[in-house]
Motif scaffolding. Sequence first.
Motif, PDB file in Angstrom:
ATOM      1  N   ASP A 313       0.884  -1.353   0.086  1.00  9.62           N
ATOM      2  CA  ASP A 313       0.061   0.106   0.201  1.00  9.62           C
ATOM      3  C   ASP A 313       0.672   1.228  -0.105  1.00  9.62           C
ATOM      4  OD1 ASP A 313      -2.593  -1.141  -0.065  1.00  9.62           O
ATOM      5  OD2 ASP A 313      -2.525  -1.700   2.338  1.00  9.62           O
ATOM      6  N   LEU A 314       2.323   1.157  -0.253  1.00 14.47           N
ATOM      7  CA  LEU A 314       2.818   2.190  -0.134  1.00 14.47           C
ATOM      8  C   LEU A 314       2.539   3.179  -1.353  1.00 14.47           C
ATOM      9  CD1 LEU A 314       5.279   3.591   1.403  1.00 14.47           C
ATOM     10  CD2 LEU A 314       7.123   2.441  -0.021  1.00 14.47           C
ATOM     11  N   PHE A 315       2.275   4.328  -1.407  1.00 13.15           N
ATOM     12  CA  PHE A 315       1.566   5.091  -2.527  1.00 13.15           C
ATOM     13  C   PHE A 315       2.467   5.149  -3.812  1.00 13.15           C
ATOM     14  CE2 PHE A 315      -0.313   8.301  -4.940  1.00 13.15           C
ATOM     15  CZ  PHE A 315      -1.782   8.124  -5.089  1.00 13.15           C
ATOM     16  N   HIS A 316       3.767   5.742  -3.740  1.00 13.99           N
ATOM     17  CA  HIS A 316       4.324   6.102  -4.563  1.00 13.99           C
ATOM     18  C   HIS A 316       5.400   5.014  -4.901  1.00 13.99           C
ATOM     19  CE1 HIS A 316       2.942  10.212  -5.148  1.00 13.99           C
ATOM     20  NE2 HIS A 316       3.009  10.315  -3.604  1.00 13.99           N
ATOM     21  N   HIS A 317       5.603   3.881  -4.201  1.00 13.17           N
ATOM     22  CA  HIS A 317       6.657   2.868  -4.555  1.00 13.17           C
ATOM     23  C   HIS A 317       6.000   1.403  -4.222  1.00 13.17           C
ATOM     24  CE1 HIS A 317       9.798   5.910  -4.747  1.00 13.17           C
ATOM     25  NE2 HIS A 317       9.435   6.386  -3.824  1.00 13.17           N
ATOM     26  N   ARG A 318       4.878   1.096  -5.048  1.00 16.36           N
ATOM     27  CA  ARG A 318       4.196  -0.219  -4.888  1.00 16.36           C
ATOM     28  C   ARG A 318       4.975  -1.297  -5.525  1.00 16.36           C
ATOM     29  NH1 ARG A 318      -1.278   2.966  -5.989  1.00 16.36           N
ATOM     30  NH2 ARG A 318      -1.944   3.205  -3.743  1.00 16.36           N
ATOM     31  N   PRO A 319       5.014  -2.512  -4.840  1.00 22.75           N
ATOM     32  CA  PRO A 319       5.865  -3.462  -5.420  1.00 22.75           C
ATOM     33  C   PRO A 319       5.455  -4.064  -6.649  1.00 22.75           C
ATOM     34  CG  PRO A 319       4.573  -4.123  -3.468  1.00 22.75           C
ATOM     35  CD  PRO A 319       4.145  -2.593  -3.860  1.00 22.75           C
ATOM     36  N   TYR A 320       4.695  -3.548  -7.466  1.00 19.10           N
ATOM     37  CA  TYR A 320       4.393  -4.173  -8.743  1.00 19.10           C
ATOM     38  C   TYR A 320       4.522  -3.349  -9.759  1.00 19.10           C
ATOM     39  CZ  TYR A 320      -0.253  -2.110  -7.795  1.00 19.10           C
ATOM     40  OH  TYR A 320      -1.411  -1.272  -7.508  1.00 19.10           O
ATOM     41  N   GLU A 321       4.389  -3.561 -11.301  1.00 24.27           N
ATOM     42  CA  GLU A 321       4.234  -2.829 -12.127  1.00 24.27           C
ATOM     43  C   GLU A 321       3.028  -3.588 -12.864  1.00 24.27           C
ATOM     44  OE1 GLU A 321       7.545  -1.672 -14.424  1.00 24.27           O
ATOM     45  OE2 GLU A 321       8.964  -2.165 -12.701  1.00 24.27           O
ATOM     46  N   CYS A 322       2.582  -2.524 -14.141  1.00 27.58           N
ATOM     47  CA  CYS A 322       1.605  -3.179 -14.935  1.00 27.58           C
ATOM     48  C   CYS A 322       1.749  -3.375 -16.511  1.00 27.58           C
ATOM     49  CB  CYS A 322       0.163  -2.006 -14.911  1.00 27.58           C
ATOM     50  SG  CYS A 322      -0.136  -1.746 -13.314  1.00 27.58           S
ATOM     51  N   LEU A 323       1.415  -4.442 -16.910  1.00 24.38           N
ATOM     52  CA  LEU A 323       1.489  -4.814 -18.242  1.00 24.38           C
ATOM     53  C   LEU A 323       0.267  -4.663 -18.942  1.00 24.38           C
ATOM     54  CD1 LEU A 323       3.636  -5.879 -20.257  1.00 24.38           C
ATOM     55  CD2 LEU A 323       2.829  -7.985 -19.951  1.00 24.38           C
ATOM     56  N   VAL A 324      -0.063  -3.563 -19.562  1.00 23.89           N
ATOM     57  CA  VAL A 324      -1.298  -3.356 -20.227  1.00 23.89           C
ATOM     58  C   VAL A 324      -1.659  -3.957 -21.672  1.00 23.89           C
ATOM     59  CG1 VAL A 324      -2.988  -1.376 -21.184  1.00 23.89           C
ATOM     60  CG2 VAL A 324      -1.541  -1.091 -19.137  1.00 23.89           C
ATOM     61  N   LEU A 325      -2.178  -4.758 -21.705  1.00 24.34           N
ATOM     62  CA  LEU A 325      -2.567  -5.648 -23.145  1.00 24.34           C
ATOM     63  C   LEU A 325      -3.525  -5.147 -24.042  1.00 24.34           C
ATOM     64  CD1 LEU A 325      -2.185  -9.211 -21.532  1.00 24.34           C
ATOM     65  CD2 LEU A 325      -0.364  -8.032 -22.591  1.00 24.34           C
ATOM     66  N   GLY A 326      -3.207  -4.920 -25.302  1.00 29.94           N
ATOM     67  CA  GLY A 326      -4.253  -4.568 -26.337  1.00 29.94           C
ATOM     68  C   GLY A 326      -3.989  -5.292 -27.698  1.00 29.94           C
ATOM     69  N   TYR A 327      -4.874  -5.273 -28.556  1.00 28.11           N
ATOM     70  CA  TYR A 327      -4.984  -5.809 -29.726  1.00 28.11           C
ATOM     71  C   TYR A 327      -4.796  -4.637 -31.022  1.00 28.11           C
ATOM     72  CZ  TYR A 327      -5.249  -9.220 -33.481  1.00 28.11           C
ATOM     73  OH  TYR A 327      -5.027  -9.878 -34.641  1.00 28.11           O
ATOM     74  N   CYS A 328      -3.795  -4.918 -31.807  1.00 28.77           N
ATOM     75  CA  CYS A 328      -3.784  -3.892 -33.010  1.00 28.77           C
ATOM     76  C   CYS A 328      -4.047  -4.437 -34.224  1.00 28.77           C
ATOM     77  CB  CYS A 328      -2.062  -3.429 -33.082  1.00 28.77           C
ATOM     78  SG  CYS A 328      -1.941  -2.301 -34.262  1.00 28.77           S
ATOM     79  N   TYR A 329      -5.103  -3.857 -34.752  1.00 31.64           N
ATOM     80  CA  TYR A 329      -5.542  -4.727 -36.183  1.00 31.64           C
ATOM     81  C   TYR A 329      -4.776  -3.690 -37.093  1.00 31.64           C
ATOM     82  CZ  TYR A 329      -9.364  -6.056 -33.318  1.00 31.64           C
ATOM     83  OH  TYR A 329     -10.316  -6.575 -32.420  1.00 31.64           O
ATOM     84  N   ALA A 330      -4.065  -4.697 -38.197  1.00 32.20           N
ATOM     85  CA  ALA A 330      -3.362  -4.116 -39.050  1.00 32.20           C
ATOM     86  C   ALA A 330      -4.082  -3.367 -39.968  1.00 32.20           C
ATOM     87  CB  ALA A 330      -2.735  -5.325 -39.897  1.00 32.20           C
ATOM     88  N   GLN A 331      -5.339  -3.492 -40.189  1.00 33.05           N
ATOM     89  CA  GLN A 331      -6.006  -2.605 -41.032  1.00 33.05           C
ATOM     90  C   GLN A 331      -7.179  -2.197 -40.218  1.00 33.05           C
ATOM     91  OE1 GLN A 331      -5.087  -1.907 -44.162  1.00 33.05           O
ATOM     92  NE2 GLN A 331      -3.312  -3.408 -43.882  1.00 33.05           N
ATOM     93  N   THR A 332      -8.163  -1.507 -40.786  1.00 33.44           N
ATOM     94  CA  THR A 332      -9.350  -0.846 -39.994  1.00 33.44           C
ATOM     95  C   THR A 332     -10.249  -2.235 -39.353  1.00 33.44           C
ATOM     96  OG1 THR A 332      -9.615   0.783 -41.611  1.00 33.44           O
ATOM     97  CG2 THR A 332     -11.593   0.281 -39.925  1.00 33.44           C
ATOM     98  N   GLU A 333     -10.454  -2.031 -38.189  1.00 30.13           N
ATOM     99  CA  GLU A 333     -11.236  -3.190 -37.265  1.00 30.13           C
ATOM    100  C   GLU A 333     -12.460  -3.555 -37.856  1.00 30.13           C
ATOM    101  OE1 GLU A 333     -13.135  -3.967 -32.863  1.00 30.13           O
ATOM    102  OE2 GLU A 333     -11.998  -2.192 -33.264  1.00 30.13           O
ATOM    103  N   ASP A 334     -12.735  -4.785 -38.149  1.00 28.02           N
ATOM    104  CA  ASP A 334     -14.128  -5.298 -38.631  1.00 28.02           C
ATOM    105  C   ASP A 334     -14.604  -6.364 -37.952  1.00 28.02           C
ATOM    106  OD1 ASP A 334     -12.817  -7.434 -39.847  1.00 28.02           O
ATOM    107  OD2 ASP A 334     -12.506  -6.409 -41.690  1.00 28.02           O
TER     108      ASP A 334
END
Length: 376
Positions: A313-334
């Motif tokens: 719960d240490l506000f500015h030095h929490r013992p974890y990091e985040c890996l944000v996952l997303g999907y990139c469509y090479a062309q326009t999403e359909d």
Amino acid sequence: MTENNNTNTRLSNFLNSGIYRFEDDSNAIIFMDPVRVLNNFYTHFRVNPSFYYSRLFTPPSENPKKRKRKHKKPHTLNAREKAADARHQNAKPYLIKAHECLLKTNDVLLYLKNDDDEYATANGGRSVNDEHSFVELGSVWQAPLYEISLYQNDVPKEGRLSVQSCERKIIPAFGSLVANETNSDMEADFLSRQYIIPKQSSFYMSDLKQIHGLIPVQGDCGFNLIVIDPPWENSSASQKLKYPTLPNRYFLSLPIRRLAQTDGALVALWVTNKEKLRIFVEKELFPKWGVKYMATHYWLKVKADGSLIGDLDLFHHRPYECLVLGYCYAQTEDSECSSKVKFIPDSQVLISVPGDYSRKPPVGGVHTWIKACSLY
């Protein structure tokens, strides 16, 4: 008896792969030894545990200086800090449960120290205690003039490659794709230092202006997994001394969509717990890249004894990091593209002992973890 057999099987798999998966029905919890994971990519060489875990194996100082803690006055959270705390409270139950699983099955931690003893007597191990900073090299004006020598030979000699009998290839070190397409380790000389390039691997050193050199000519030759660890801007003076950072706007120009395969790519972005950064990723960066947010996973950092590296719960030095996952469509999403993307479960937790400062665990090779994010 069955439970013991399952535990022994998981330990055996861990010794081979570096990945220990805890049994849990709600979300995936994994412990990783990055050294074991990385060593799976080498044929004749080994990563030195003492080097990777430099903070783990460094003996404590005889006269450690104790910092005097200042008693801070109670602080009222502003709107942005409240939003950051809300994210933390949402992640906290998953992190606590993951840590409890590790403490109940702490056998895996015993192998970290044992690995270092084994390395000391192993044949063919190469120490890499004199690491060279490519970041510093890339910042000097001579960088485009540097060359790297590659030695190709699939036949090992006495547990290692024989440079004298290898075919030598010299290419520019910066702005060129340096690739080892063989099934054996490749040695390289760069500025009078020796390096090992794992089998079937490559790297590309350049600044952001030259990143377009990675864009494939044909879409089906692009990437299906893109892991990004940007040098996010940071107001901390001590962190600025460790490595240079860039303003967030510089990353908007990364051609993620053009780097992706025709069917698209999974994008894994390392971010800090800073709320301003999370807002930037969600509102500006992902939309600019053409990435659709899918899930957030967590890297929980522990010490060699299994305890957290800091107060959860240490506000500015929490013992974890985040890996944000997303999907990139090479062309326009359909609708057709969307139907090909498998559901990515949220709040998966990866536990490991951290290596050197800012070094992330090799998630690209963790198939048992990333498979939950695979396509089709």
